[in-house]
Write an enzyme that holds these catalytic residues in place. Structure first.
Site, short mmCIF file in Angstrom:
data_model
loop_
_atom_site.label_atom_id
_atom_site.label_comp_id
_atom_site.label_asym_id
_atom_site.label_seq_id
_atom_site.Cartn_x
_atom_site.Cartn_y
_atom_site.Cartn_z
N ASN A 29 44.38 34.60 42.94
CA ASN A 29 44.13 33.25 43.33
C ASN A 29 44.16 32.26 41.99
O ASN A 29 43.06 31.33 42.06
CB ASN A 29 42.53 33.23 43.94
CG ASN A 29 42.35 34.27 45.02
OD1 ASN A 29 41.89 35.31 44.89
ND2 ASN A 29 42.75 33.53 46.37
N LYS A 117 48.10 45.48 46.42
CA LYS A 117 49.21 44.62 45.30
C LYS A 117 49.07 45.27 43.99
O LYS A 117 50.02 45.30 43.37
CB LYS A 117 48.89 43.07 45.70
CG LYS A 117 49.80 42.35 44.89
CD LYS A 117 49.46 40.94 44.90
CE LYS A 117 50.07 40.19 43.71
NZ LYS A 117 49.14 38.92 43.26
N ASP A 135 53.39 39.59 47.26
CA ASP A 135 52.51 38.28 47.18
C ASP A 135 52.70 37.42 48.18
O ASP A 135 53.37 37.63 49.21
CB ASP A 135 52.48 37.68 45.90
CG ASP A 135 54.03 36.94 45.71
OD1 ASP A 135 54.87 37.07 46.68
OD2 ASP A 135 54.01 36.32 44.91
N HIS A 137 54.28 34.69 48.47
CA HIS A 137 55.93 34.36 48.67
C HIS A 137 56.73 35.43 49.33
O HIS A 137 57.34 35.34 50.25
CB HIS A 137 56.54 33.94 47.40
CG HIS A 137 55.89 32.94 46.44
ND1 HIS A 137 56.04 31.62 47.15
CD2 HIS A 137 55.40 32.87 45.35
CE1 HIS A 137 55.37 30.83 46.28
NE2 HIS A 137 54.92 31.45 45.23
#
Ligand code: SF4
Length: 217
Positions: A29, A117, A135, A137
C-alpha cells in the site's frame, strides 16, 4: 513483444531472502520510492536483523515512517522475524533453497502476515524459483488478456499464473507486465490503440478504448 515495447528487463542480482521479505512487507500500500526509503533506513540503523529483534516496535515504527502504515508494518516485521528466529535458530531463510517451490511457499505463508505475494517475491527474487508475484497491475492485465478467469481472486492468481507462464519466463513476464500495466494497460483508460498485445487480448472493451484513444489524438 513486451521486451520490444519497453526493453528487456535487466536481471538483478539475487537478493537476500530476509531482506526481500522485509522489503515486500514495507512495499504494501505505498509507492516503491517510499518503501525503498524506509528499507534503506532500516538497513542503515540495524547491522543485522537479529538486532532489530531487540528493538522496541515504537522505534522501528519511527524508522520506517516513510512507508506508511508504519504502526502495522513495524509490528508485522518484528513478529515475522521473531518467528523465523524461533523456528530456525537465527534470522535466516537459507534453508528454503533446499525445498521444493511448493514447500518453500508453504513455509513462508505459514508465517503470520506473509501472504502469497510476499512469499512469491522471496522465492522469485532471492532463490530464482518459478513463483509468480501478482500485484494489482499483473492481476488487472492478466484478467484483461484472459490469462486468468473472471472468478479468480488475486490470492488464487499467484498459483494460476505460475502454472500458465513457462517457468523460464516468469521473471521477465512479471517485470514486463508491471511495466505494461503502468504505461499502457492502465486501470481507468487502457491505451488499447497502441498496445502491442492487442491481437492477443480478450478484453471485451478493447475496441472501445482503441477508438477512444484514436479520437483523442
Ligand atoms: S488491448 Fe487494451 S486491455 Fe488488452 S492488454 Fe492491451 S491495453 Fe490492456
Amino acid at each position: 513483444m513486451l521486451d520490444k515495447a519497453y526493453g528487456k528487463p535487466a536481471r538483478s542480482k539475487r537478493s537476500d531472502p530476509v531482506d526481500e521479505l522485509v522489503r515486500t512487507i514495507l512495499s504494501q500500500n505505498t509507492t516503491d520510492r517510499n518503501s525503498l526509503k524506509a528499507f534503506a533506513s532500516l538497513k542503515e540503523r540495524f547491522r543485522s536483523w537479529g538486532t532489530l529483534l531487540k528493538t522496541p516496535v515504537g522505534r522501528i515504527e519511527r524508522i520506517i515512517k516513510h512507508a506508511g502504515l508504519a504502526n502495522i508494518k513495524s509490528k508485522r516485521i518484528k513478529e515475522t522475524l521473531y518467528e523465523i528466529n524461533r523456528r530456525q535458530g537465527g534470522v535466516t531463510l537459507a534453508h528454503l533453497a533446499d525445498l521444493s517451490v511448493d514447500d518453500a511457499a508453504e513455509y513462508l505463508k505459514s508465517l503470520k502476515g506473509v501472504g502469497p505475494k510476499t512469499a512469491a517475491c522471496v522465492l522469485l527474487f532471492s532463490f530464482g524459483m518459478a513463483s509468480m508475484p501478482v500485484d494489482t497491475h499483473i492481476f488487472r492485465v492478466a484478467k484483461r488478456l484472459g490469462l486468468i478467469g473472471a472468478s479468480i481472486n488475486i490470492g488464487e492468481a499467484h498459483d494460476v499464473l505460475s502454472d500458465v507462464v513457462p517457468k523460464d519466463l516468469i521473471y521477465s513476464f512479471h517485470l514486463g507486465i508491471i511495466e505494461h500495466g503502468r504505461r499502457t494497460c492502465k486501470a481507468r483508460s487502457p491505451r488499447c490503440g497502441s498496445c502491442v498485445l492487442y491481437g492477443l487480448c480478450a478484453f471485451k472493451d478493447k475496441r472501445f478504448y482503441a477508438k477512444k484513444g484514436a479520437e483523442l489524438t
